[in-house]
Write an enzyme that holds these catalytic residues in place. Structure first.
Site, PDB file in Angstrom:
ATOM      1  N   ARG B 118      18.951  70.251 103.088  1.00 18.52           N
ATOM      2  CA  ARG B 118      19.706  70.332 101.843  1.00 18.52           C
ATOM      3  C   ARG B 118      19.518  71.721 101.261  1.00 18.52           C
ATOM      4  O   ARG B 118      18.712  72.479 101.760  1.00 18.52           O
ATOM      5  CB  ARG B 118      19.235  69.262 100.850  1.00 18.52           C
ATOM      6  CG  ARG B 118      17.829  69.490 100.323  1.00 18.52           C
ATOM      7  CD  ARG B 118      17.407  68.363  99.373  1.00 18.52           C
ATOM      8  NE  ARG B 118      16.223  68.755  98.611  1.00 18.52           N
ATOM      9  CZ  ARG B 118      15.481  67.934  97.864  1.00 18.52           C
ATOM     10  NH1 ARG B 118      15.804  66.655  97.764  1.00 18.52           N
ATOM     11  NH2 ARG B 118      14.437  68.361  97.194  1.00 18.52           N
ATOM     12  N   GLU B 157      16.793  69.622  91.682  1.00 14.40           N
ATOM     13  CA  GLU B 157      15.575  70.401  91.920  1.00 14.40           C
ATOM     14  C   GLU B 157      15.869  71.808  92.419  1.00 14.40           C
ATOM     15  O   GLU B 157      15.479  72.192  93.534  1.00 14.40           O
ATOM     16  CB  GLU B 157      14.666  69.643  92.900  1.00 14.40           C
ATOM     17  CG  GLU B 157      14.187  68.331  92.316  1.00 14.40           C
ATOM     18  CD  GLU B 157      13.174  67.579  93.191  1.00 14.40           C
ATOM     19  OE1 GLU B 157      13.046  67.928  94.365  1.00 14.40           O
ATOM     20  OE2 GLU B 157      12.510  66.664  92.683  1.00 14.40           O
ATOM     21  N   CYS B 165      16.440  84.210  98.402  1.00  9.81           N
ATOM     22  CA  CYS B 165      17.595  84.367  99.269  1.00  9.81           C
ATOM     23  C   CYS B 165      17.852  85.861  99.383  1.00  9.81           C
ATOM     24  O   CYS B 165      17.708  86.603  98.405  1.00  9.81           O
ATOM     25  CB  CYS B 165      18.816  83.639  98.718  1.00  9.81           C
ATOM     26  SG  CYS B 165      20.262  83.856  99.767  1.00  9.81           S
ATOM     27  N   CYS B 167      20.664  87.054 101.300  1.00  4.95           N
ATOM     28  CA  CYS B 167      21.963  87.173 101.950  1.00  4.95           C
ATOM     29  C   CYS B 167      22.777  88.298 101.306  1.00  4.95           C
ATOM     30  O   CYS B 167      22.436  88.787 100.230  1.00  4.95           O
ATOM     31  CB  CYS B 167      22.703  85.841 101.881  1.00  4.95           C
ATOM     32  SG  CYS B 167      23.435  85.513 100.279  1.00  4.95           S
ATOM     33  N   CYS B 170      23.583  87.909  97.743  1.00  5.33           N
ATOM     34  CA  CYS B 170      22.469  88.169  96.832  1.00  5.33           C
ATOM     35  C   CYS B 170      22.248  89.667  96.632  1.00  5.33           C
ATOM     36  O   CYS B 170      21.833  90.083  95.555  1.00  5.33           O
ATOM     37  CB  CYS B 170      21.194  87.510  97.347  1.00  5.33           C
ATOM     38  SG  CYS B 170      21.145  85.779  96.873  1.00  5.33           S
ATOM     39  N   GLU B 313      12.733  61.331  87.741  1.00  2.42           N
ATOM     40  CA  GLU B 313      12.052  60.780  88.902  1.00  2.42           C
ATOM     41  C   GLU B 313      10.578  60.606  88.572  1.00  2.42           C
ATOM     42  O   GLU B 313       9.837  61.577  88.483  1.00  2.42           O
ATOM     43  CB  GLU B 313      12.217  61.719  90.117  1.00  2.42           C
ATOM     44  CG  GLU B 313      13.663  62.010  90.468  1.00  2.42           C
ATOM     45  CD  GLU B 313      13.841  62.866  91.712  1.00  2.42           C
ATOM     46  OE1 GLU B 313      12.862  63.039  92.461  1.00  2.42           O
ATOM     47  OE2 GLU B 313      14.964  63.382  91.918  1.00  2.42           O
ATOM     48  N   GLU B 362      13.713  61.538 104.024  1.00  2.00           N
ATOM     49  CA  GLU B 362      12.806  60.969 103.021  1.00  2.00           C
ATOM     50  C   GLU B 362      12.566  59.481 103.234  1.00  2.00           C
ATOM     51  O   GLU B 362      12.397  58.721 102.275  1.00  2.00           O
ATOM     52  CB  GLU B 362      13.340  61.282 101.621  1.00  2.00           C
ATOM     53  CG  GLU B 362      13.343  62.786 101.362  1.00  2.00           C
ATOM     54  CD  GLU B 362      13.550  63.170  99.906  1.00  2.00           C
ATOM     55  OE1 GLU B 362      14.026  62.326  99.132  1.00  2.00           O
ATOM     56  OE2 GLU B 362      13.228  64.320  99.556  1.00  2.00           O
ATOM     57  N   TYR B 364       9.973  58.204 103.979  1.00  2.00           N
ATOM     58  CA  TYR B 364       8.679  57.826 103.408  1.00  2.00           C
ATOM     59  C   TYR B 364       8.523  58.222 101.941  1.00  2.00           C
ATOM     60  O   TYR B 364       7.407  58.373 101.464  1.00  2.00           O
ATOM     61  CB  TYR B 364       7.540  58.317 104.292  1.00  2.00           C
ATOM     62  CG  TYR B 364       7.456  57.485 105.553  1.00  2.00           C
ATOM     63  CD1 TYR B 364       6.818  56.249 105.539  1.00  2.00           C
ATOM     64  CD2 TYR B 364       8.083  57.889 106.723  1.00  2.00           C
ATOM     65  CE1 TYR B 364       6.780  55.459 106.673  1.00  2.00           C
ATOM     66  CE2 TYR B 364       8.051  57.099 107.858  1.00  2.00           C
ATOM     67  CZ  TYR B 364       7.393  55.881 107.829  1.00  2.00           C
ATOM     68  OH  TYR B 364       7.363  55.086 108.948  1.00  2.00           O
TER      69      TYR B 364
END
Lengths: 676, 676, 676
Positions: B118, B157, B165, B167, B170, B313, B362, B364
């Protein structure tokens, strides 16, 4: 067509091959001349050659030069030494990669590998596959009728040092593999759970090989398929070669020398071969006292893949590279390690290597002879071994190693699945080694067997913590128990489906019925010192580590142990269910050393397991190889002290020819083989 | 327009939202049907949805499909459950990066990130920003009038796992940021000290993002500006989305879930939001006994940025990935951690996550329900909490946490400046945690406050070692002391100017006058065992570590402690100056555990600081949330044993409804809330 | 033309230069104005300037601006301070790399380095070499006649931080180097042993720089040639500059400031210079008690390359960067370290740096003055030193350090060869430091000398474990022994030929005859605790570590020690042979601390070695610098306590002017210099 792989399968050799990998291209004419008689004097009847000689065999693209090896083979043949050739594809010549840099492998950062070490080319490159087929075809056809060429090794140590590749060839091949496996992209999306983190693919062509930390955690189903792809790809690459070799000369024996990760040595890879090869270097274990135990595990695991094997490389001196260098074996150790390999499944054995090379990256991989070519004690030891094998080797062919207790092993997918999501827990291989080691020390006839393999005669069979678990294995295990076996299943087993996703039912999933239990709660023990969890077994408490589960036994399942600590107190921890004549135990904890020490006697009691030959002193291991009408008892002193065995089986001790049966003294590192 | 960020600011909620992140896209129709009533039974009134569902919402570029979430929202709404939606931009769909690989982020080696986990896209890519705006606009407009959609979370998040970054996007954006900040390249050259190592730039277009070890140490001013740029860039990216959402429906509550590095959660980023979100996972601390303390610090720091917050969360089970897996919370711990969050500033709270997912990276990260969907003790605990919050939650809205002692925190620039040139010293955040922890154990009403924030009511305020220090903060601190506060300034403070260059005056620079002191000599203690440096305070010696300074007090400044060791012997180590009704202490040493233990009583004595509620036994923490006319006293048993409190405040205990005031027994992990 | 390099060679200075590197470009006009008188007051007579000022000297390509430095040089000159200029090529200006990114170095992954730190350009880029020549020519011509410019430093700390480069320029240059070295590709193939792993090259253009792990171990001969190439390349780059400087003004003194890896400071690199520079930072050793010993070794090694040296950078305060920061020197330590440098070979010395810079990557490399420009105790100490050097410095010129025991050092090829195939063993440099340290503690006049250098007067000479060994060194060593010297050769010596391949004869190969021994067996001791190997020397047992050898002494060779453990028991371990008036010892073990402690007295006994000045207390070191007619005895108290020397040589103590000869008290960190 070779027999189907099984831990019981003997190797298809008609004689016990003994010798060494030999690289005549490293030596001058005088040395090449002097070597064969010195080999013959040591009992050598086979060498392995041409492993990394592509540059010599095809110095310029399309120009083949076989004269050097013709000569070498011929010279050896005159001294009664046969040759196993190698397909030299592990070290492509410079002209190949200079002209075709697109054949180079690529690491996870996209950096291409390069000429200058070995194994730099990608097995998925169509172009490299074509070059590989060409050199193999040319060699095969040239050596087709050579009377001294008896077989082949494919390539060398596939996936050693560097397993992954992320080059453009691999992107294509990975998609090809996935199409074959999943058929439609919709099925792939479901199999991988691509609804998570919006990973849905529109088409196979959008899929990439998974690269860790780019930027964060990868999909465990995708990653397992990638590891399967590595095995698939290398198998396909090898198959190209095997197909050519078999067509040219179906009598050749073909093996590969491993064993390294990410290859399924039970599946198509092994079925293509006549026999697996296992390169055995016990000195990678730096602890001299633990080496007999760790070597035994390595060998039993090797045999577990597909039966008896050849050892194309047996440690004959210290090995070293870069920043490490093994200990020098003490007198007797080289021979003892070789006999240990034979006792536990080697049906032929080459000692790596004839003479220590003076240049290249492996200057410090010492062979039988030192750099200075002076035959010293290692040569003398090998010579003794060679003499013994001339007498005894052939007789051992056709035998299988006798196993009464086994631990589940030899499933690459299970191991790869764990590695992707290991949660900091010891892997199933590591845990198996702990259990195997405890059984080894206790003197049981211990081995490694895959759950789908033949378990007849095994009294106790332990599946450590195989999260990934195939449903097809349940019925054979049920039958095993029903026939009287004791089956032990460890925590976390069968919690993942074959895609490496978590099951939707209580664990142990497909094993729930057989085990008569459902897991109610589980937890990782990250600081077992802070919140110790003990269970009580037979009135004694034992501290656990790593993982706990509380169990809900089904009707008819007995509770063997309960938790005694914290909020778990009173909950079942180990349960046992009868299945036909046997028993199925489920252990709701991770197999730590302390727990294993407590469980092993229980398993022995339940299964009637006894030491293979009782009364043997500590440090001496016993192994038996059987064939119809004969049993061969190996007594191996793994220590540097003398050991007295009160009584050995009545029969002939093959190395001395003496009549055995009463007390027997084993000097340090010594071996006795009693035939009964 | 939201109120200005301050640690005192309550969240703008009109009800206490309680529930869980929910991912209906992971579940089948039967599960989706059964979930809402089970949630409602647990007191859930809100879920968060669509966080990573871009692939479902826009499966093909420009084709939006909202039906799935329409249905899910509707189904939940029927059970009285509202929805917070997410902009799904943390997980771009494969079609986007397949068509536009130039939107991918790049690491410091220039390696692009990739699809498969992600957060692979660059926030500075104009193209990605455009895609982000499009999906947000489409979602916003579709859900604009939906009665059950009450707000939004931006992305997920930001800068978790991978912050940098490099790139090409950037490079351009960094120059844009620098132009905005420095105006001319001459000013940039001066600000960065480019005369050092010939780093002078001719024009902004020559500037690059700093990459470590290419080949050696980078410019600390450039590096700090780069970190500022990361914050600026992500803030701009978020602003794109917030602007759209606010325009479509100004009533929506908008938050982001953090908190991760390199983002200024006090500045523009937070001002764009209605409230910050803080994802709270106390089990990242592996030590169960330290967790109450470390959780408290995490929450106080979260509140320090901009006031009360939502916890989008809250840990509801063990979390794990790759090679780690948290402990399983013991009975009572999930609820206790949730109440702790609320006591220390959460004005709404979602337990991550409704049910543990069976696939993806995820697997777990365990939720309220296990993989097998059986409601077990964690569900029961959540249900109890849900019932309590129905009664108590709303009443807590509008209150602020009462703080009497605070440690400076919540300045990203200060932390980033330290990280670039940390000299092996613990960072200001780590040191603050030590001080906070000692005050927490001592029972003080401790918190984290930024020096530019409101310090009224705070008796003692400690600035650990803030090398980077803004001159604008001096006057408020002077005023704080003048009004009676005790200000403590640690060594190294104010030694760097706002560009991260070293000041040209004796330290503590801009604080020199207020502290009444100049540092004469300083040194790093790399081997404090070899050349121990002790100071004497109140007649007792204490060994220091890390850093020492010898001080030259100005006239009127008192010496509280002197060095007693080696060449420092006799030199002032801690000084104190009166400022109006208050005091300013300067401590010429690093705050190690031993020194803090000796200083805390001194600070208490000088400032009149008392435990918030005296007589509370060890392991129980006390927090108070206040609003006009009401005080809520939280007593939280952070241990696994029963604790007796001799006397609690007279009032109503809200969870039991009992009249409180005398002895009170707190079972393990239990909470009491007394309203007075 | 400078004298040939030898450890005895004095530096070609006509005065003792004392001062500091100075960077006027970091300071404002007022500071620049105030600095020269403050320097002069401290006895400064030289500064080093323009080291990283290319951006100022050539702000735009081809536009040179020298006014700033003209002014600075002039201003300093008015206070009697001369200037050493630097070629500023270690920090290329941004316009150069912006226009020509192909000049950037590349790491082993092919990632280019970048502007933002220093040393980012490749020395093998023809374009960068051209830019380097242009700026050097422009500077040289401008400052050619300047009376205050007395010499030059080339570049700065070549190969510090990052030595390798794998850019396309380097690929070409490496081939050029190889062509020069090997002439034909056939010879290269033989020299490298390219028959191993099929590495044969068709032509030089196919050769690549070796990159580790691409995918596995590299060829040790190729790797050694690559390291030689690094030295060759940097030497060629420097030569471009030296050639220009010498042509413009042959009177200039030219040095470079090192010493870092992969450069042959004995060979062409050093011969191009008038004198080597050694940047001396003893505080990289974090242990204050070990620093006198480790500093002494660093200095002796520096002198071993090519004789006395200048210290262009002597630690004058703590140094730090990124994540480390040295201790602050205690009072007396800066001066003591400077005197130690002088005692052990420095003929001029600059203290790094005048004032601590307030910006850039080296904010925490502290100079004589702190950031706040207040002269404190470090300035006072430097001032004292400056005064002393005015009186004493000149007198020391022309002297050499007296050495009676030496350890082999200063061969970059030997060290690089070890590093490629180190087998986990301590390198010859590390082992030399152990031996040197033991001799240092024992008070011997110890030094470091290359085997091809002048060994006259040396009583005992030890070659630790030099696997790579040049045959040309044998005869000088034989002659050394024949003349009465005691030569000690350690295990593994002379086992590799000059290509880094293993020899084909028993070791120690070319030294076999001189040592009168052949090695029969060797082994690595990876777990010496498990299988301890002891030898017996003079009736006492000593445990060894790392490596053992069993020896076959030739006729006439005596056995001094035998193994007593395990299978080695009874085998010779140390042998001794007489050669003319001297002796040759071969030690079949690695030099561990325990073994050295036992061997040192033996060597002293055999060679007649005595402490340089007996009766000196522990912690005080003695060094002597000699010239015809004068001896200078340095007594240096390396401790923080007072030390009494019972008796010093009769003569004048130069620092106090007192008559010496009887007892002498050395306060902490104090120095005495007695001239006799």
């Amino acid at each position: 067509m070779p027999a189907l792989p099984s831990h019981r399968r003997p190797a298809p050799f008609d004689r016990f091959w003994f010798g060494a990998p030999y690289y005549p291209e490293h030596w001058n004419a005088a040395e090449r001349e002097a070597d064969p008689p010195l080999m013959a004097a040591a009992g050598v009847n086979a060498v392995r050659m041409a492993e990394f000689a592509w540059d010599l065999l095809e110095p310029v693209e399309g120009r083949y030069e076989f004269g050097f090896f013709d000569e070498a083979i011929e010279r050896l043949g005159r001294h009664g030494i046969s040759t196993f050739l190698c397909t030299p594809t592990a070290a492509p010549p410079r002209w190949l990669t200079a002209e075709h840099p697109e054949t180079l492998r690529m690491n996870a950062d996209g950096v291409p590998l390069q000429h200058g070490s070995r194994q730099q080319c990608c097995h998925q490159s169509e172009l490299f596959r074509e070059y590989s087929r060409r050199i193999v075809r040319a060699m095969a056809e040239h050596f087709a009728g050579h009377p001294h060429v008896v077989g082949w090794q494919t390539d060398n140590e596939f996936l050693c040092h560097f397993a992954e590749c992320h080059c453009p060839n691999c992107q294509q091949a990975f998609r090809e593999f996935l199409r074959e496996r999943h058929r439609t992209v919709e099925r792939l999306n479901r199999a991988w759970g691509n609804a998570f983190w919006a990973q849905t693919y529109r088409r196979f062509d959008d899929v990439l090989t998974p690269r860790p930390h780019k930027p964060t955690w990868t999909n465990p189903a995708q990653h397992l398929d990638y590891f399967r792809f590595l095995s698939w790809g290398v198998t396909r690459f090898q198959h190209d070669q095997v197909e050519i070799l078999r067509r040219v000369n179906p009598k050749w024996t073909i093996f590969h020398n491993g064993l390294f990760g990410h290859i399924d040595y039970r599946g198509a890879f092994a079925r293509d071969l006549d026999v697996l090869g296992y390169d055995n270097y016990p000195f990678f274990d730096p602890d001299p006292e633990r080496r007999p135990r760790s070597q035994a595990f390595g060998l039993d695991r090797a045999r577990g893949w597909s039966g008896n094997f050849i050892v194309p490389e047996q440690q004959s001196g210290p090995g070293g590279q870069g920043s490490y260098f093994h200990d020098q074996p003490e007198p007797g150790e080289v021979r003892r390690m070789a006999w240990t390999s034979i006792a536990r499944g080697a049906d032929s054995l080459l000692l790596f290597r004839w003479r220590t090379c003076r240049f290249g990256a492996e200057i410090y991989w010492c062979g039988i002879l030192d750099h200075d070519n002076v035959p010293r004690r290692r040569y003398e030891e090998v010579k003794r071994l060679g003499g013994e094998l001339k007498r005894v080797g052939g007789e051992l062919l056709g035998t299988s190693v006798h196993v009464e207790m086994a631990v589940a092993q030899c499933d690459q997918e299970v191991f790869d699945a764990h590695s992707i999501l290991n949660l900091g827990l010891a892997g199933p291989g590591q845990v198996a080694e702990r259990i195997h080691g405890a059984a080894f020390e206790a003197g049981y006839a211990v081995g490694c067997i895959h759950p789908a393999d033949d378990l007849r005669g095994v009294k106790c069979y332990v599946i450590p913590h195989w999260a990934l678990f195939h449903p097809d294995w349940v019925e054979p295990l049920r039958a095993y128990a029903a026939a009287g076996g004791v089956l032990v299943v460890g925590a976390r087993t069968a919690t993942h489906d074959w895609n490496n996703n978590h099951i939707a039912e209580p664990s142990p999933g497909v094993l729930r019925e057989l085990c008569g239990v459902a897991v109610a709660e589980y937890g990782r023990q990250n600081r077992p010192d802070r919140r110790t969890l003990e269970l009580e077994l037979d009135g004694q408490r034992v501290a656990t580590e790593g993982w706990y589960e509380t169990l809900e036994p089904a009707a008819g399942t007995d509770v063997l142990a309960r938790w005694t600590s914290r909020h778990l107190a009173g909950q079942p921890a180990i349960v046992c269910r009868s299945e036909g004549a046997g028993k199925v135990l489920y252990v709701g904890a991770y197999f730590g050393e302390a727990l294993i020490a407590r469980l092993l006697p229980l398993w022995a009691r339940l299964s009637g397991l006894q030491p293979l030959w009782p009364g043997v002193p500590s440090g001496v291991s016993v192994v038996r190889r059987d064939k119809p009408g004969a049993q061969y008892w190996f007594f191996i002193n793994g220590t540097d002290g003398e050991r007295r065995i009160e009584k050995v089986p009545a029969g002939t001790e093959l190395l001395t020819g003496a009549h055995a049966g009463a007390d027997w003294i084993l000097p340090p590192h010594e071996v006795a083989i009693v035939k009964t």
